[in-house]
Design an enzyme around this catalytic site. Structure first.
Site, PDB file in Angstrom:
ATOM      1  N   ASP A  99       0.830  -1.205   0.000  1.00  0.00           N
ATOM      2  CA  ASP A  99       0.000   0.000   0.000  1.00  0.00           C
ATOM      3  C   ASP A  99       0.869   1.261   0.000  1.00  0.00           C
ATOM      4  OD1 ASP A  99      -2.624   1.450   0.526  1.00  0.00           O
ATOM      5  OD2 ASP A  99      -1.440   2.084   2.261  1.00  0.00           O
ATOM      6  N   GLU A 102       0.962  -0.456  -5.229  1.00  0.00           N
ATOM      7  CA  GLU A 102      -0.058   0.568  -5.421  1.00  0.00           C
ATOM      8  C   GLU A 102       0.661   1.891  -5.681  1.00  0.00           C
ATOM      9  OE1 GLU A 102      -3.752   2.785  -3.138  1.00  0.00           O
ATOM     10  OE2 GLU A 102      -1.787   2.559  -2.227  1.00  0.00           O
TER      11      GLU A 102
END
Length: 647
Positions: free
Chosen positions: A300, A355
C-alpha cells in the site's frame, strides 16, 4: 563512501535501456540506486550473516518461548530510559517486570515458567497447516476482500465466516487469488486497516490467529493464493498501542520532525535508512509468509514512499524527470528493492503488487536490471476513467479512442492489474459503478419478475461491458472488490461517530445473489463466466491486444488477444448486421461469451449456433475478416474452433 562509488555496474541494465532508450539519460541514477542496494546486501552479509538470518529476527525479538517454557522478551527502544512489561498476568502492575538494558538500544526481559512448568503468560495452541501453497497462476484474477464486512449481517464478521461462507463463492466465481485487507492489527476499524498499530499481529476483532491460518489453508486447498495488503508506507500515530514514541522519542522507527509526518494521512513515516527499521520491516514480511503462509503482498501507498513530496500536489505528467532526482526518496526505494529481492529469492512463487499512481518507470522490472522488482502494479487510471465517464458524459458522447487509450496506456514489459472499481470507489462519498449506473432504481426495480425499465436495462448492460473491456484490454491481471461482481448497491461506510456507529453500510449483502428473482444473480453469473472464459483462453497471460477498431460513430471497439476476438457495441440504440470485423488466424469462429444472454440479464438476440467463417479479405491491417451481428449495448467474445487454446 564517496558518491561515485555507488555508481556500480547493474547486471542487466543494458536490456532495460534497449527496451526503453529514453531511460538512457538516467543511467547513472540506476547505477547509484543499484549501488545503494548492493551496499545494503553486503552490510547484511557482514553484520548479520546475510538477509536470510536477518529476516528471521522475528524469532528473537518480541516474545519467544524457550524449551523450558520460560519467556524471553526483546525490544529495540534506543531512547528509552526504562522498559516494563505489564498485563493481566501480573495484575497490570506497571513496575513489577522491568527489562534489562543491552547494547545498541536493545532491552531484554526473562520470565521463568510457573511452578507447574507452564508459561507465565498463557498462549493459545498452534495450528499445523495441511495444504501446500498453490503454484503462481499465469493469469491473476484477484478478489479484493475485507473479512470484517464479508457478511450481510450488521456486525464485524469473522475469519471463520469468510472460510465457510465466502471462500466457496470466490472459488465458484473463478478467482484464483484473494487480496486480504485490514489484517494487520489496527485500533480504528474505520481506517480500513490503513492505520496499523501492531505489525506483528493479525487483527483479533475477526477471531484468533489459528482461524486466519485455517482460512488461508482452506484457500490453498481450493487452489487459491492469498495476498496480504501490507502497510509499510506509514504507521498509526497512536502512542498507547502503536509504534509512535515507542521509546519516548519522536524518532525511533520514524524520521524525526516534519519528515516523519504525513500531512494528509495524519500518520508517521518510517526511516528506511535505519538498520533496526530494516530489521523490523523485512522481518515483518518474512513473518507473514512463514507464520500465516501468505503467498505475497500488495504494498500500500508506494507513491508516498517513493518521493519526498509523497505525491501530494503532484500531477505526474509522465515526464521522466519526475521520477529521478533529489525529490525521489532513495532510502525507501532501496528498501523496496531489498524487500522484493529477498521475497523472490526466498519464495520463488511469491507475488508482489505495488499501489503506485505516479507511473514510476521500472517499478515492475527485475532488481538486476535496476528496477524495483515488483511483479505487478495497479492500473489506477482505469477506475478513475470509468467514474469520470459515468459522471460527466452522456452515452452518445463516450469517446471510444479515449477509453481504449486509458486501457492500454501502460509501460511495455511491466505487468498491470486492471480493475473497473476497487474498495476506493465503494467508500462513502463515492459510489460503485452499479450505483452510478442505476442509483435509486436499484431499490425498486431489480426484480427479474418484471420487465426492466430503461435505467436498469442500461445499467445492467453497461456494467457487464465495462468489466469485460477492463478484463480483456486493461492489464495482465484483473481485480474485483468483493460484492461488486454482482453490482452491490449503495456504498461502504464503517461505523463511526458521524453515522451513529452504524454497521448498516459496513457489510456485503451476499444474500441478494441467493434470491432467484433478483437481477444481482444475473450479474454474478456473467462475472463468473467471464473469469471461466479467461481461464480457458488465457488472455491475461497473453501479450497486449491488437486493437483493430475504435469507431466513434458506431461506438464499436474490436480487438484480438490470445487469438480471441472481443467485440463491443456501446451504442445505445444501433445494432449492426453483417458488421465486418478484422481477425488474424483463419478458420471457424463461435461465440464463447455473450453479455446479451438472458441468464446475464440480456435480451437473447444472438444465436450461439452461428458459425463465423473467415474470408481472406484484409481488413484493418489483419489478413482475414468475418461478418457478425452485434446488438446495441452488447459485448461478445469469439474463439477460433480450429486453434488449440491450451496455454
Amino acid at each position: 563512501m564517496a558518491e561515485s562509488e555507488y555508481n556500480v555496474s547493474v547486471p542487466r541494465l543494458r536490456s532495460l535501456l534497449q527496451m526503453d532508450p529514453y531511460l538512457k539519460t538516467f543511467e547513472k541514477d540506476f547505477q547509484r540506486r543499484y549501488g545503494l542496494f548492493e551496499k545494503q546486501l553486503t552490510l547484511l552479509e557482514e553484520a548479520e550473516g546475510g538477509f536470510d538470518q536477518f529476516t528471521r529476527s522475528y524469532k528473537s525479538y518480541g516474545v519467544q518461548r524457550m524449551p523450558d517454557n520460560s519467556l524471553v522478551f526483546k525490544e529495540w527502544a534506543p531512547a528509552a530510559e526504562a522498559l516494563f512489561l505489564t498485563g493481566d498476568f501480573n495484575g497490570w502492575d506497571n513496575f513489577s517486570h522491568p527489562y534489562s538494558k543491552k547494547d545498541f538500544g536493545k532491552w531484554e526481559l526473562h520470565i521463568p515458567p510457573k511452578e507447574d512448568k507452564t508459561p507465565a503468560v498463557a498462549h493459545n495452541s498452534k495450528l499445523k497447516h495441511k495444504h501446500p501453497r498453490p503454484q503462481k497462476p499465469r493469469s491473476l484474477r484477484i478478489y479484493e476482500s475485507h473479512v470484517g464486512i464479508a457478511s450481510p449481517e450488521g456486525k464485524v464478521a469473522s475469519y471463520s465466516n469468510f472460510t465457510h461462507n465466502v471462500l466457496p463463492r470466490i472459488k465458484d466465481l473463478g478467482y484464483n487469488c484473494i487480496q486480504l485487507m485490514a489484517i494487520m492489527e489496527h485500533a480504528y476499524y474505520a481506517s480500513f486497516g490503513y492505520q496499523v498499530t501492531s505489525f506483528f499481529a493479525a487483527s483479533s476483532r475477526y477471531g484468533t490467529p489459528e482461524e486466519l491460518k485455517e482460512l488461508i489453508d482452506v484457500a490453498h486447498s481450493l487452489g487459491i493464493i492469498v495476498l496480504l495488503d501490507v502497510v509499510h508506507s506509514h504507521a498509526s500515530k497512536n502512542t498507547e498501542d502503536g509504534l509512535n514514541r515507542f521509546d519516548g522519542s519522536d524518532s525511533c522507527f520514524f524520521h524525526s520532525g516534519p519528515r516523519g509526518e504525513h500531512s494528509l494521512w495524519d500518520s508517521r513515516l518510517f526511516n528506511y535508512s535505519g538498520w533496526e527499521v530494516l530489521r523490523f520491516l523485512l522481518s515483518n514480511l518474512r513473518w507473514w509468509m512463514e507464520e500465516y503462509r501468505f503467498d505475497g503482498f500488495r504494498f500500500d501507498g508506494v507513491t508516498s514512499m517513493l518521493y519526498h513530496h509523497h505525491g501530494i500536489g503532484s500531477g505526474f505528467s509522465g515526464d521522466y524527470t519526475e521520477y529521478f532526482g533529489l525529490h525521489v526518496d532513495e532510502d525507501s526505494l532501496v528498501y523496496l528493492m531489498l524487500a522484493n529481492h529477498i521475497l523472490h529469492t526466498l519464495y520463488q512463487d511469491c507475488i508482489t503488487i505495488a499501489e503506485d499512481v505516479s507511473g514510476m518507470p521500472t517499478l515492475c522490472r527485475p532488481v538486476q536490471e535496476g528496477g524495483l522488482g515488483f511483479d505487478y502494479r495497479l492500473a489506477m487510471a482505469i477506475p478513475d476513467k470509468w467514474i469520470q465517464i459515468l459522471k460527466e458524459f452522456k452515452d452518445e458522447d463516450w469517446n471510444m479512442g479515449n477509453i481504449v487509450y486509458t486501457m492500454t496506456n501502460r509501460r511495455y514489459g511491466e505487468k498491470c492489474i486492471a480493475y473497473a472499481e476497487s474498495h476506493d470507489q465503494a467508500l462513502v462519498g463515492d459510489k460503485t459503478l452499479a450505483f452510478w449506473l442505476m442509483d435509486k432504481d436499484m431499490y425498486t426495480n431489480m426484480s427479474a419478475l418484471i420487465p426492466m425499465n430503461s435505467v436498469i436495462d442500461r445499467g445492467i448492460q453497461l456494467h457487464k461491458m465495462i468489466r469485460l473491456l477492463t478484463h480483456g484490454l486493461g492489464g495482465e491481471g484483473y481485480l474485483n472488490f468483493m460484492g461488486n461482481e454482482f453490482g452491490h448497491p449503495e456504498w461502504l461506510d464503517f461505523p463511526r461517530v458521524g453515522n451513529n456507529e452504524s454497521y448498516h453500510y459496513a457489510r456485503r449483502q451476499f444474500n441478494l445473489v441467493d434470491l432467484d428473482h433478483l437481477r444481482y444473480r444475473q450479474l454474478y453469473a456473467f462475472d463468473r463466466d467471464m473469469n471461466r472464459t479467461e481461464d480457458k483462453y488465457g488472455w491475461l497471460a497473453a501479450p497486449p491486444a491488437y486493437i483493430s477498431a475504435k469507431h466513434e460513430g458506431d461506438k464499436v471497439i474490436v480487438f484480438e488477444r490470445a487469438n480471441v476476438i472481443f467485440i463491443f457495441n456501446f451504442h445505445a440504440t444501433n445494432s449492426y448486421s453483417n458488421y465486418r470485423v478484422a481477425v488474424g488466424p483463419p478458420g471457424k469462429y463461435k461465440i464463447k461469451l455473450d453479455s446479451d444472454e438472458i441468464q446475464y440479464g440480456g435480451h437473447g438476440r444472438l444465436d450461439h449456433n452461428t458459425e463465423f467463417f473467415t474470408e481472406p479479405m484484409e481488413f484493418n491491417n489483419l489478413p482475414n475478416s468475418i461478418l457478425v451481428y452485434i446488438p446495441c449495448r452488447t459485448a461478445i467474445v469469439l474463439a477460433n474452433e480450429e486453434i488449440d487454446y491450451c496455454y
